[in-house]
Scaffold this active site. Structure first.
Site, PDB file in Angstrom:
ATOM      1  N   LYS A 260      47.267  44.588  33.715  1.00 56.74           N
ATOM      2  CA  LYS A 260      46.962  46.099  33.024  1.00 56.74           C
ATOM      3  C   LYS A 260      45.722  46.563  33.762  1.00 56.74           C
ATOM      4  CE  LYS A 260      48.918  44.716  28.635  1.00 56.74           C
ATOM      5  NZ  LYS A 260      50.070  45.562  28.751  1.00 56.74           N
ATOM      6  N   ILE A 261      44.752  45.836  33.957  1.00 57.21           N
ATOM      7  CA  ILE A 261      43.451  46.502  34.528  1.00 57.21           C
ATOM      8  C   ILE A 261      43.809  46.661  36.140  1.00 57.21           C
ATOM      9  CG2 ILE A 261      40.969  45.856  35.160  1.00 57.21           C
ATOM     10  CD1 ILE A 261      41.122  43.963  32.644  1.00 57.21           C
TER      11      ILE A 261
ATOM     12  N   ASP B 103      49.750  40.185  44.410  1.00 53.37           N
ATOM     13  CA  ASP B 103      49.781  39.520  43.119  1.00 53.37           C
ATOM     14  C   ASP B 103      51.084  38.371  43.110  1.00 53.37           C
ATOM     15  OD1 ASP B 103      50.466  38.978  40.068  1.00 53.37           O
ATOM     16  OD2 ASP B 103      49.352  40.832  39.826  1.00 53.37           O
TER      17      ASP B 103
ATOM     18  N   CYS C 256      42.134  39.484  38.994  1.00 52.08           N
ATOM     19  CA  CYS C 256      43.126  38.185  38.641  1.00 52.08           C
ATOM     20  C   CYS C 256      42.298  37.198  37.951  1.00 52.08           C
ATOM     21  CB  CYS C 256      43.561  37.513  40.059  1.00 52.08           C
ATOM     22  SG  CYS C 256      42.158  37.112  41.134  1.00 52.08           S
ATOM     23  N   PRO C 257      43.253  36.515  37.018  1.00 57.66           N
ATOM     24  CA  PRO C 257      42.545  35.672  36.093  1.00 57.66           C
ATOM     25  C   PRO C 257      41.971  34.432  37.051  1.00 57.66           C
ATOM     26  CG  PRO C 257      45.022  35.201  36.322  1.00 57.66           C
ATOM     27  CD  PRO C 257      44.650  36.370  37.034  1.00 57.66           C
TER      28      PRO C 257
ATOM     29  N   SER D 283      36.063  40.571  37.107  1.00 56.88           N
ATOM     30  CA  SER D 283      37.149  39.768  36.424  1.00 56.88           C
ATOM     31  C   SER D 283      36.298  38.438  36.009  1.00 56.88           C
ATOM     32  CB  SER D 283      38.157  39.767  37.441  1.00 56.88           C
ATOM     33  OG  SER D 283      39.156  38.721  36.729  1.00 56.88           O
ATOM     34  N   ARG D 284      36.301  37.414  36.912  1.00 59.24           N
ATOM     35  CA  ARG D 284      35.647  36.299  36.428  1.00 59.24           C
ATOM     36  C   ARG D 284      34.773  35.771  37.566  1.00 59.24           C
ATOM     37  NH1 ARG D 284      37.233  37.702  32.493  1.00 59.24           N
ATOM     38  NH2 ARG D 284      38.747  36.714  30.984  1.00 59.24           N
TER      39      ARG D 284
ATOM     40  N   ASP E 146      30.082  42.543  38.000  1.00 59.21           N
ATOM     41  CA  ASP E 146      29.985  42.592  36.653  1.00 59.21           C
ATOM     42  C   ASP E 146      29.696  41.309  36.151  1.00 59.21           C
ATOM     43  OD1 ASP E 146      29.345  44.225  34.071  1.00 59.21           O
ATOM     44  OD2 ASP E 146      31.378  43.437  33.773  1.00 59.21           O
TER      45      ASP E 146
ATOM     46  N   GLU F 203      26.650  32.677  34.983  1.00 64.11           N
ATOM     47  CA  GLU F 203      26.044  33.861  34.082  1.00 64.11           C
ATOM     48  C   GLU F 203      25.762  33.375  32.728  1.00 64.11           C
ATOM     49  OE1 GLU F 203      29.404  36.044  31.771  1.00 64.11           O
ATOM     50  OE2 GLU F 203      29.543  36.763  34.119  1.00 64.11           O
TER      51      GLU F 203
ATOM     52  N   HIS G 221      27.942  41.761  32.750  1.00 61.84           N
ATOM     53  CA  HIS G 221      29.353  41.840  32.096  1.00 61.84           C
ATOM     54  C   HIS G 221      29.273  42.565  30.975  1.00 61.84           C
ATOM     55  CE1 HIS G 221      32.313  38.210  31.365  1.00 61.84           C
ATOM     56  NE2 HIS G 221      32.928  39.160  30.954  1.00 61.84           N
TER      57      HIS G 221
END
Length: 331
Positions: free
Chosen positions: A153-154, A173, A204-205, A232-233, A257, A262, A294
């Site tokens: 979605k993002i 992807d 991505c995750p 993302s992560r 971000d 973190e 974040h």
């Protein structure tokens, strides 16, 4: 039902209480959930946790001892949860799979613009009465190749925005998004996306296959002077490797971000303390690096959606209805 809310800031309280509408007894704890604070959750059937709360085997065992049977994450990511331990202790876990993809996508593009036009440096100069333009030269985003890793979605929203800027948009992807395909996004092997992108943004995750996706090998594929964005992560990036690429000039711009370590830093005011993380402190020395704490998710619309979905997950658990947003360990 009694719900223990951890990592509860003033904004969390406001949005959660509005969504709750008085149904549940929400106990707000500003402390993070950890082995030291898990005792606060005793006798709470549901615990509400955020991204930097600890939900490892030790904490989940403590929650189970105290009677917790449901963890309601107010986040999309759940890589900080030991799902095997949750299953062992019969604790069900729900999340917020989507809130506002526009919030995160727009923030990622904001980082791109800030880095490209050096808005962060220009702002500081003007505040000091310095209106010189030397050292602030940017580039047109129009016509550049933008690479997107992850078109959920993002990522799909980022693709639409960058297409609107006039970029050539390429992506990778494991399951290409049909919406992005229809919009003209070219899906390529991962190595090709790294090699061709002037701007590379990660959406991505985090899992075993994406851990340190950005590493010395993939950085070596990138165009000299390319821009890297991560909203993302944090652990998608091997930070020491990125620092080396910044020092050598291989990487021209970095916008973050999120950050792999973190947890001890983000979501708190640490302005009066010395940062003990030497890697993070090194990142702050680069003029071509912009870091935010974040906050990509942090919009009124997103917080409203997060609170609403979180409380609906709590309602469903209490009512015995199917938990449509449940996450489970692989069998």
């Amino acid at each position: 039902m009694k719900v223990a809310v951890f990592s509860a800031k003033a904004y969390d309280r406001a949005f959660l209480e509005q969504a709750n509408a008085g149904r549940h007894a929400l106990a707000m704890f500003e402390a993070r959930l950890s082995p030291e604070t898990v005792v606060l959750a005793s006798d709470f059937p549901t615990v509400c946790a955020f991204v930097n709360d600890r939900l490892d085997a030790v904490v989940l065992e403590g929650l189970a001892r105290g009677g917790t049977r449901h963890v309601a994450l107010r986040s999309a990511g759940f890589n900080h949860v030991d799902l095997d331990a949750a299953r062992t202790h019969a604790i069900r876990v729900t999340r917020v799979p989507a809130y506002s993809p526009h919030a995160v996508a727009e923030h990622a593009v904001g980082l791109m613009l800030a880095l490209d036009r050096q808005i962060h440096r220009a702002y500081a100069r003007v505040r000091e009465g310095n209106f010189a333009l030397e050292g602030l030269l940017g580039f047109d985003i129009f016509g550049k190749t933008a690479g997107i890793v992850g078109t959920g979605k993002i990522g799909a929203v980022v693709a639409r925005i960058l297409a609107g800027f006039g970029c050539r948009v390429i992506a990778h992807d494991v399951a290409p998004n049909p919406e992005s395909v229809a919009q003209g996004v070219s899906f390529l092997p991962l190595r090709e996306v790294f090699a061709q992108a002037d701007i590379l943004t990660l959406h991505c995750p985090l899992n075993e296959s994406t851990f340190h996706l950005v590493n010395p090998e993939t950085l070596s594929l990138m165009k000299p002077g390319a821009m890297l964005i991560n909203s993302s992560r944090g652990a998608l990036i091997d930070t020491p490797a990125v620092i080396k690429a910044l020092k050598s000039g291989r990487l021209g711009y970095l916008g973050l971000d999120v950050y792999e370590e973190e947890g001890p830093l983000f979501f708190e005011d640490r302005s009066g303390r010395v940062i003990q993380d030497d890697v993070f402190a090194r990142l702050l020395t680069f003029p071509n690096v912009v870091i935010t704490g974040h906050q990509a998710f942090f919009t009124q619309e997103a917080l409203t959606a997060i609170a609403g979905t979180t409380l609906e997950n709590v309602n469903a658990f209490e009512d015995g209805r199917p938990l449509v947003n449940e996450v489970r360990a692989e069998p």
